[in-house]
Scaffold this active site. Structure first.
Site, PDB file in Angstrom:
ATOM      1  CG  ASP A 111      -0.261  -0.291   2.532  1.00 26.73           C
ATOM      2  OD1 ASP A 111       0.883   0.175   2.720  1.00 26.73           O
ATOM      3  OD2 ASP A 111      -0.861  -0.966   3.384  1.00 26.73           O
ATOM      4  CG  HIS A 126       4.842  -9.469  -0.827  1.00 27.13           C
ATOM      5  ND1 HIS A 126       4.063  -9.855   0.234  1.00 27.13           N
ATOM      6  CD2 HIS A 126       5.893 -10.332  -0.854  1.00 27.13           C
ATOM      7  CE1 HIS A 126       4.620 -10.908   0.822  1.00 27.13           C
ATOM      8  NE2 HIS A 126       5.726 -11.209   0.189  1.00 27.13           N
ATOM      9  CB  CYS A 189       0.617  -2.964 -22.825  1.00 30.20           C
ATOM     10  SG  CYS A 189       2.007  -1.827 -23.055  1.00 30.20           S
ATOM     11  CB  CYS A 192       3.857  -4.012 -26.603  1.00 34.64           C
ATOM     12  SG  CYS A 192       3.508  -4.843 -25.047  1.00 34.64           S
ATOM     13  N   GLY A 229       2.789  -6.553  13.038  1.00 32.80           N
ATOM     14  CA  GLY A 229       1.545  -6.839  12.321  1.00 32.80           C
ATOM     15  C   GLY A 229       1.644  -7.897  11.243  1.00 32.80           C
ATOM     16  CG  ASN A 255       0.397 -10.493  14.501  1.00 30.99           C
ATOM     17  OD1 ASN A 255       0.112  -9.625  13.668  1.00 30.99           O
ATOM     18  ND2 ASN A 255      -0.025 -11.736  14.394  1.00 30.99           N
ATOM     19  N   GLY A 257      -2.638 -11.763  16.714  1.00 30.99           N
ATOM     20  CA  GLY A 257      -2.837 -13.212  16.782  1.00 30.99           C
ATOM     21  C   GLY A 257      -1.525 -13.955  16.867  1.00 30.99           C
TER      22      GLY A 257
HETATM   23 ZN   LIG Z   1       3.674  -3.480 -23.209  1.00 32.85          ZN
END
Ligand SMILES: [Zn+2]
Length: 281
Positions: A111, A126, A189, A192, A229, A255, A257
């Site tokens: 985020d 990530h 896209c 392309c 967290g 945390n 849990g």
């Molecule tokens: Zn592309």
């Protein structure tokens, strides 16, 4: 803090002491850090799925219906995701970096709220949900640009987003059932004609090697780990706790849990992240 009982006070003091004693912290954050910003998490206190498992990479790449379903839910979910603001947990960790106590902050969240709060030594393990990448030419575009195009092509779904009746899910997802995903028009896209994917690591997808290497190097240079967290149920985060434990360095976790690393923790604080870290503000 919610309760001023003797135990709560001593727990908070234990965390203050842990942070004081270890000047170079490796911080790992997860969904629990952002729940106070209105972004739901994936797992309950036992580390089990609260809702359906998110889309797998293989499905997204191979299956047009999976992509229509993903982007339809994302069109609705993004309207809430883009409005999320940092909470006291993000602000407390930014303050800790300002005091030069953080070697590196590695987040499993996509985020961008740590950066929005002022943290700069951050690795987005990530990826970022506010960026979209072409799988063919690797061009990156802001998610907000794609939102305009998704909305233009899919007015009926955009109306659902407007109505704000769908329940928000993690990572800009939203619960949409009983709608005809087949009719959803997914843009390709501009350059392309390739397949667009949010620039986040999906389930079934590996974390890019350079992010892991940078994180491991920082882990080596740190004298303790602070988990904020995260239940560490996903291996991409758990491996850092495991490596830290193997080096015999202390680990503290905040945390609500259980976590997968509970048996190797030096200190466990069962509290909301913003409450547990509020002493830093
Ligand atoms: Zn592309």
């Amino acid at each position: 803090m919610a309760s001023i009982g003797r135990q709560t006070v001593s727990v908070s003091e234990a965390l203050i002491e842990f942070i004081d004693r270890h000047p170079r912290l490796f911080v790992l954050t997860g969904a629990g850090c952002s729940t106070d910003s209105g972004i739901p998490d994936y797992r309950d206190a036992d580390g089990e799925w609260k809702r359906g498992r998110p889309v797998m990479l293989q499905d997204f790449l191979a299956n047009e219906h999976a992509r229509k379903r993903y982007w339809a839910r994302s069109l609705v979910g993004w309207t809430r995701m883009r409005g999320a603001r940092p909470n006291d947990a993000h602000r407390a960790l930014a303050r800790l970096e300002y005091r030069e106590r953080i070697e590196l902050l590695v987040t499993q969240n996509v985020d961008g709220l740590h950066q929005a709060a002022g943290s700069t030594r951050v690795i987005d393990l990530h990826g970022r949900i506010d960026v979209v990448r072409c799988m063919d030419c690797s061009r990156r575009i802001p998610r907000e640009h794609l939102q305009t195009e998704l909305t233009r092509r899919n007015p009926a779904f955009a109306a659902l987003a407007e109505a704000r009746r769908a329940k928000a899910g993690p990572d800009g997802d939203a619960d949409l059932e009983g709608v005809a995903f087949e009719t959803f028009d997914v843009p390709a896209c501009d350059v392309c004609g390739g397949l667009l994917k949010p620039d986040v690591v999906f389930f079934g997808e590996g974390v890019p090697g350079d992010r892991v290497r940078q994180s491991m190097a920082a882990l080596d240079a740190s004298d303790a780990m602070l988990i904020v967290g995260s239940s560490l149920m996903v291996y991409s985060g758990y491996r850092f706790a495991k490596a830290m434990a193997d080096m015999g360095k202390p680990i503290a976790a905040v945390n609500l849990g259980r976590t997968r690393a509970d048996d190797v923790l030096t200190l466990k604080i069962t509290n909301r992240c913003a409450d547990a870290l509020s002493f830093l503000l």
